[in-house]
Scaffold this active site. Sequence first.
Site, PDB file in Angstrom:
ATOM      1  N   ARG A   1       0.842  -1.214   0.000  1.00  0.00           N
ATOM      2  CA  ARG A   1       0.000   0.000   0.000  1.00  0.00           C
ATOM      3  C   ARG A   1       0.869   1.252   0.000  1.00  0.00           C
ATOM      4  O   ARG A   1       0.560   2.251   0.663  1.00  0.00           O
ATOM      5  CB  ARG A   1      -0.930   0.026   1.227  1.00  0.00           C
ATOM      6  CG  ARG A   1      -1.950  -1.076   1.275  1.00  0.00           C
ATOM      7  CD  ARG A   1      -2.969  -0.950   0.129  1.00  0.00           C
ATOM      8  NE  ARG A   1      -4.064  -1.880   0.277  1.00  0.00           N
ATOM      9  CZ  ARG A   1      -4.062  -3.120  -0.202  1.00  0.00           C
ATOM     10  NH1 ARG A   1      -3.024  -3.588  -0.860  1.00  0.00           N
ATOM     11  NH2 ARG A   1      -5.120  -3.899  -0.037  1.00  0.00           N
TER      12      ARG A   1
ATOM     13  N   GLU B   1      -5.663   4.155   5.399  1.00  0.00           N
ATOM     14  CA  GLU B   1      -5.308   3.894   3.997  1.00  0.00           C
ATOM     15  C   GLU B   1      -5.773   5.023   3.073  1.00  0.00           C
ATOM     16  O   GLU B   1      -4.994   5.513   2.255  1.00  0.00           O
ATOM     17  CB  GLU B   1      -5.909   2.556   3.556  1.00  0.00           C
ATOM     18  CG  GLU B   1      -5.480   2.192   2.144  1.00  0.00           C
ATOM     19  CD  GLU B   1      -6.187   0.964   1.600  1.00  0.00           C
ATOM     20  OE1 GLU B   1      -5.818  -0.143   2.015  1.00  0.00           O
ATOM     21  OE2 GLU B   1      -7.096   1.118   0.760  1.00  0.00           O
TER      22      GLU B   1
ATOM     23  N   SER C   1     -10.897  -0.905   2.723  1.00  0.00           N
ATOM     24  CA  SER C   1     -10.185  -0.939   4.015  1.00  0.00           C
ATOM     25  C   SER C   1      -9.888   0.482   4.465  1.00  0.00           C
ATOM     26  O   SER C   1      -9.322   1.260   3.701  1.00  0.00           O
ATOM     27  CB  SER C   1      -8.852  -1.670   3.877  1.00  0.00           C
ATOM     28  OG  SER C   1      -9.047  -2.985   3.448  1.00  0.00           O
TER      29      SER C   1
HETATM   30  P1  FAD Z   1      -9.079   8.193  -5.838  1.00  0.00           P
HETATM   31  O1  FAD Z   1      -9.785   7.718  -4.625  1.00  0.00           O
HETATM   32  O2  FAD Z   1      -9.768   9.180  -6.682  1.00  0.00           O
HETATM   33  O3  FAD Z   1      -7.663   8.757  -5.393  1.00  0.00           O
HETATM   34  C1  FAD Z   1      -6.844   8.021  -4.507  1.00  0.00           C
HETATM   35  C2  FAD Z   1      -5.470   8.698  -4.456  1.00  0.00           C
HETATM   36  O4  FAD Z   1      -4.855   8.613  -5.735  1.00  0.00           O
HETATM   37  C3  FAD Z   1      -5.542  10.199  -4.132  1.00  0.00           C
HETATM   38  O5  FAD Z   1      -4.382  10.508  -3.421  1.00  0.00           O
HETATM   39  C4  FAD Z   1      -5.516  10.858  -5.519  1.00  0.00           C
HETATM   40  O6  FAD Z   1      -4.972  12.165  -5.488  1.00  0.00           O
HETATM   41  C5  FAD Z   1      -4.596   9.904  -6.262  1.00  0.00           C
HETATM   42  N1  FAD Z   1      -4.852   9.840  -7.711  1.00  0.00           N
HETATM   43  C6  FAD Z   1      -5.945   9.354  -8.341  1.00  0.00           C
HETATM   44  N2  FAD Z   1      -5.756   9.388  -9.680  1.00  0.00           N
HETATM   45  C7  FAD Z   1      -4.541   9.935  -9.880  1.00  0.00           C
HETATM   46  C8  FAD Z   1      -3.764  10.253 -11.035  1.00  0.00           C
HETATM   47  N3  FAD Z   1      -4.197  10.025 -12.287  1.00  0.00           N
HETATM   48  N4  FAD Z   1      -2.527  10.819 -10.861  1.00  0.00           N
HETATM   49  C9  FAD Z   1      -2.056  11.065  -9.615  1.00  0.00           C
HETATM   50  N5  FAD Z   1      -2.746  10.789  -8.491  1.00  0.00           N
HETATM   51  C10 FAD Z   1      -3.969  10.234  -8.624  1.00  0.00           C
HETATM   52  N6  FAD Z   1      -7.506  -1.033  -2.781  1.00  0.00           N
HETATM   53  C11 FAD Z   1      -6.641  -2.056  -2.863  1.00  0.00           C
HETATM   54  O7  FAD Z   1      -5.430  -1.853  -3.003  1.00  0.00           O
HETATM   55  N7  FAD Z   1      -7.069  -3.340  -2.781  1.00  0.00           N
HETATM   56  C12 FAD Z   1      -8.360  -3.660  -2.628  1.00  0.00           C
HETATM   57  O8  FAD Z   1      -8.701  -4.833  -2.571  1.00  0.00           O
HETATM   58  C13 FAD Z   1      -9.297  -2.595  -2.552  1.00  0.00           C
HETATM   59  N8  FAD Z   1     -10.610  -2.860  -2.370  1.00  0.00           N
HETATM   60  C14 FAD Z   1     -11.495  -1.832  -2.297  1.00  0.00           C
HETATM   61  C15 FAD Z   1     -12.855  -2.135  -2.131  1.00  0.00           C
HETATM   62  C16 FAD Z   1     -13.795  -1.137  -2.067  1.00  0.00           C
HETATM   63  C17 FAD Z   1     -15.255  -1.485  -1.893  1.00  0.00           C
HETATM   64  C18 FAD Z   1     -13.399   0.223  -2.166  1.00  0.00           C
HETATM   65  C19 FAD Z   1     -14.413   1.322  -2.127  1.00  0.00           C
HETATM   66  C20 FAD Z   1     -12.036   0.538  -2.312  1.00  0.00           C
HETATM   67  C21 FAD Z   1     -11.081  -0.492  -2.367  1.00  0.00           C
HETATM   68  N9  FAD Z   1      -9.711  -0.234  -2.522  1.00  0.00           N
HETATM   69  C22 FAD Z   1      -8.812  -1.262  -2.633  1.00  0.00           C
HETATM   70  C23 FAD Z   1      -9.217   1.151  -2.576  1.00  0.00           C
HETATM   71  C24 FAD Z   1      -9.320   1.786  -3.993  1.00  0.00           C
HETATM   72  O9  FAD Z   1     -10.118   1.011  -4.826  1.00  0.00           O
HETATM   73  C25 FAD Z   1      -7.937   1.933  -4.652  1.00  0.00           C
HETATM   74  O10 FAD Z   1      -7.086   2.695  -3.827  1.00  0.00           O
HETATM   75  C26 FAD Z   1      -8.046   2.630  -6.025  1.00  0.00           C
HETATM   76  O11 FAD Z   1      -6.804   2.550  -6.668  1.00  0.00           O
HETATM   77  C27 FAD Z   1      -8.468   4.095  -5.940  1.00  0.00           C
HETATM   78  O12 FAD Z   1      -8.731   4.557  -7.250  1.00  0.00           O
HETATM   79  P2  FAD Z   1      -9.512   5.905  -7.509  1.00  0.00           P
HETATM   80  O13 FAD Z   1      -9.431   6.201  -8.959  1.00  0.00           O
HETATM   81  O14 FAD Z   1     -10.858   5.837  -6.938  1.00  0.00           O
HETATM   82  O15 FAD Z   1      -8.612   6.946  -6.709  1.00  0.00           O
HETATM   83  N1  EPU Z   2     -11.060 -10.529   9.862  1.00  0.00           N
HETATM   84  C1  EPU Z   2     -11.668 -10.350  11.080  1.00  0.00           C
HETATM   85  N2  EPU Z   2     -12.867  -9.682  11.107  1.00  0.00           N
HETATM   86  C2  EPU Z   2     -13.457  -9.203   9.990  1.00  0.00           C
HETATM   87  C3  EPU Z   2     -12.835  -9.383   8.747  1.00  0.00           C
HETATM   88  C4  EPU Z   2     -11.623 -10.061   8.708  1.00  0.00           C
HETATM   89  O1  EPU Z   2     -11.163 -10.763  12.119  1.00  0.00           O
HETATM   90  O2  EPU Z   2     -14.520  -8.579  10.111  1.00  0.00           O
HETATM   91  C5  EPU Z   2      -9.742 -11.209   9.832  1.00  0.00           C
HETATM   92  C6  EPU Z   2      -9.843 -12.698   9.506  1.00  0.00           C
HETATM   93  O3  EPU Z   2      -8.877 -13.350  10.299  1.00  0.00           O
HETATM   94  C7  EPU Z   2      -9.440 -12.761   8.041  1.00  0.00           C
HETATM   95  C8  EPU Z   2      -8.412 -11.648   7.994  1.00  0.00           C
HETATM   96  O4  EPU Z   2      -8.942 -10.629   8.832  1.00  0.00           O
HETATM   97  O5  EPU Z   2      -8.875 -13.987   7.706  1.00  0.00           O
HETATM   98  C9  EPU Z   2      -8.141 -11.097   6.607  1.00  0.00           C
HETATM   99  O6  EPU Z   2      -9.342 -10.647   6.005  1.00  0.00           O
HETATM  100  P1  EPU Z   2      -9.429 -10.388   4.434  1.00  0.00           P
HETATM  101  O7  EPU Z   2      -8.987 -11.595   3.682  1.00  0.00           O
HETATM  102  O8  EPU Z   2     -10.772  -9.828   4.139  1.00  0.00           O
HETATM  103  O9  EPU Z   2      -8.317  -9.312   4.174  1.00  0.00           O
HETATM  104  P2  EPU Z   2      -7.883  -7.971   4.904  1.00  0.00           P
HETATM  105  O10 EPU Z   2      -6.523  -8.177   5.451  1.00  0.00           O
HETATM  106  O11 EPU Z   2      -8.923  -7.465   5.835  1.00  0.00           O
HETATM  107  C10 EPU Z   2      -6.715  -7.044   2.777  1.00  0.00           C
HETATM  108  C11 EPU Z   2      -6.709  -5.761   2.020  1.00  0.00           C
HETATM  109  C12 EPU Z   2      -7.923  -5.670   1.119  1.00  0.00           C
HETATM  110  C13 EPU Z   2      -7.882  -6.826   0.132  1.00  0.00           C
HETATM  111  C14 EPU Z   2      -7.880  -8.147   0.919  1.00  0.00           C
HETATM  112  C15 EPU Z   2      -7.704  -9.338   0.028  1.00  0.00           C
HETATM  113  C16 EPU Z   2      -5.492  -4.178   3.378  1.00  0.00           C
HETATM  114  C17 EPU Z   2      -5.548  -2.975   4.254  1.00  0.00           C
HETATM  115  N3  EPU Z   2      -6.659  -4.647   2.933  1.00  0.00           N
HETATM  116  O12 EPU Z   2      -7.839  -6.991   3.647  1.00  0.00           O
HETATM  117  O13 EPU Z   2      -7.855  -4.447   0.394  1.00  0.00           O
HETATM  118  O14 EPU Z   2      -8.988  -6.812  -0.738  1.00  0.00           O
HETATM  119  O15 EPU Z   2      -6.769  -8.140   1.860  1.00  0.00           O
HETATM  120  O16 EPU Z   2      -6.374  -9.385  -0.385  1.00  0.00           O
HETATM  121  O17 EPU Z   2      -4.411  -4.666   3.087  1.00  0.00           O
HETATM  122  C18 EPU Z   2      -8.468  -2.152   0.446  1.00  0.00           C
HETATM  123  O18 EPU Z   2      -7.263  -1.903   0.450  1.00  0.00           O
HETATM  124  O19 EPU Z   2      -9.335  -1.257   0.412  1.00  0.00           O
HETATM  125  C19 EPU Z   2      -8.899  -3.549   0.480  1.00  0.00           C
HETATM  126  C20 EPU Z   2     -10.180  -3.906   0.540  1.00  0.00           C
END
Ligand code: FAD
Ligand code: EPU
Length: 340
Positions: A163, A331, A237
Amino acid sequence: MTRDHVDLLPLNTLRVPAMAEHFAEVTMASQLPGLLAHARANHWPLTVLGEGSNVVLGDFLPGLVLAIRSKGITVLDDGDTHVRIQVAAGENWHMFVRWCLQRGYFGLENLALIPGSVGAAPIQNIGAYGVEVGRFVESVQCRLLPSGEQRELNREDCAFGYRDSVFKRELSDVALIVSVIFVLPKIPRPVTTYPSLANYLEAHEIAGPTAQQVFDAVVDIRSNRLPDPEALPNVGSFFKNPVLGEEQFQGLLERFPAMPHYEDPAGHKLPAAWLIEQCGFKQRGGAVRVHAEHALVIINPEQRPAREISALAREITDEVRARFGILLEPEPRRYGIFEQ
Ligand code: FAD
Ligand code: EPU
């Protein structure tokens, strides 16, 4: 062309009310030099937004907000084993993942259904289910703010981590990403080691899955676990998973033998969701609250302002620190002025 006083509530997935002083949609990279010159001439600070899925916006964002909407996917080299593809920053990430899979370009299937734009993907080195995007990034094409100077960074320059990248450090809010060049394998090598993915495949009796099966599995797991922002506003997250050194980790494991943990190159990684759940946040009500299915996700169904999100985040941080001695790091990034 810029517009004044634009409502950003529909443009952030947490649905916090926020107002941009000035706003422009960038549909072509060629608009940037003019827009940046205009901002410089007016001394407007700049904020870059993709799809707003990883930001917490304050009530008012002074200066110019640029929403990156530029489109275009170009295959630069189509070799026997790999393909090089340049993608405009405003393309939707999940659509791009699907586009790749349909053409037999592999590797991104574990990153299916991550919301947001391609341009934001390198910012925090998006990752999920055992894969991070950084390994497929060859280079990133940028404009430096506010000058507009062009800069290309290769994968090493990007300093990708968990991240994390140079775009959250030295180039934080300085590099506007215009496009990304990816190198993807044409020979599938599915990654299925992540616990919940491995369990899912086993439960569905899928041995030796295809990339499409991994994609489908990830989509299914995510759809069941993470709330759809359209129905329950959120930014995924809310905190990073903490990575601990040996001593702190062993001390905690003695006190909490059931604590889940993973090995990470940097140390022992703990799920922040577990720490938050242990503090009882899933049972607490409130307009702004943690999601019942996933304690790491803060939901905002009533479209409350950012200060209420920050208040819950602070409560969580304080209680996790008091109970476990761990300081959680948010995050999503914060922009604008937060009223008290
Ligand atoms: P924004 O939210 O619009 O911006 C995020 C940051 O990037 C800001 O600092 C912004 O200034 C910058 N930015 C955006 N576009 C540009 C650009 N073109 N040039 C320079 N800076 C820029 N993230 C994960 O890593 N793994 C996950 O599994 C994951 N799951 C998610 C699930 C949900 C339901 C949600 C809502 C979010 C999740 N995220 C996850 C977070 C998010 O999806 C990512 O961080 C994504 O890359 C953000 O993209 P965005 O275009 O919405 O960026
Ligand atoms: N868990 C709990 N309670 C909950 C949910 C999860 O205790 O309510 C514990 C369980 O032990 C589970 C563990 O957390 O096994 C891990 O959960 P999960 O697999 O959902 O992953 P996470 O660590 O919570 C991370 C990323 C996610 C990404 C998933 C899958 C971060 C901060 N988050 O979540 O990214 O989708 O792994 O790889 O690293 C995001 O960044 O926005 C995001 C959703």
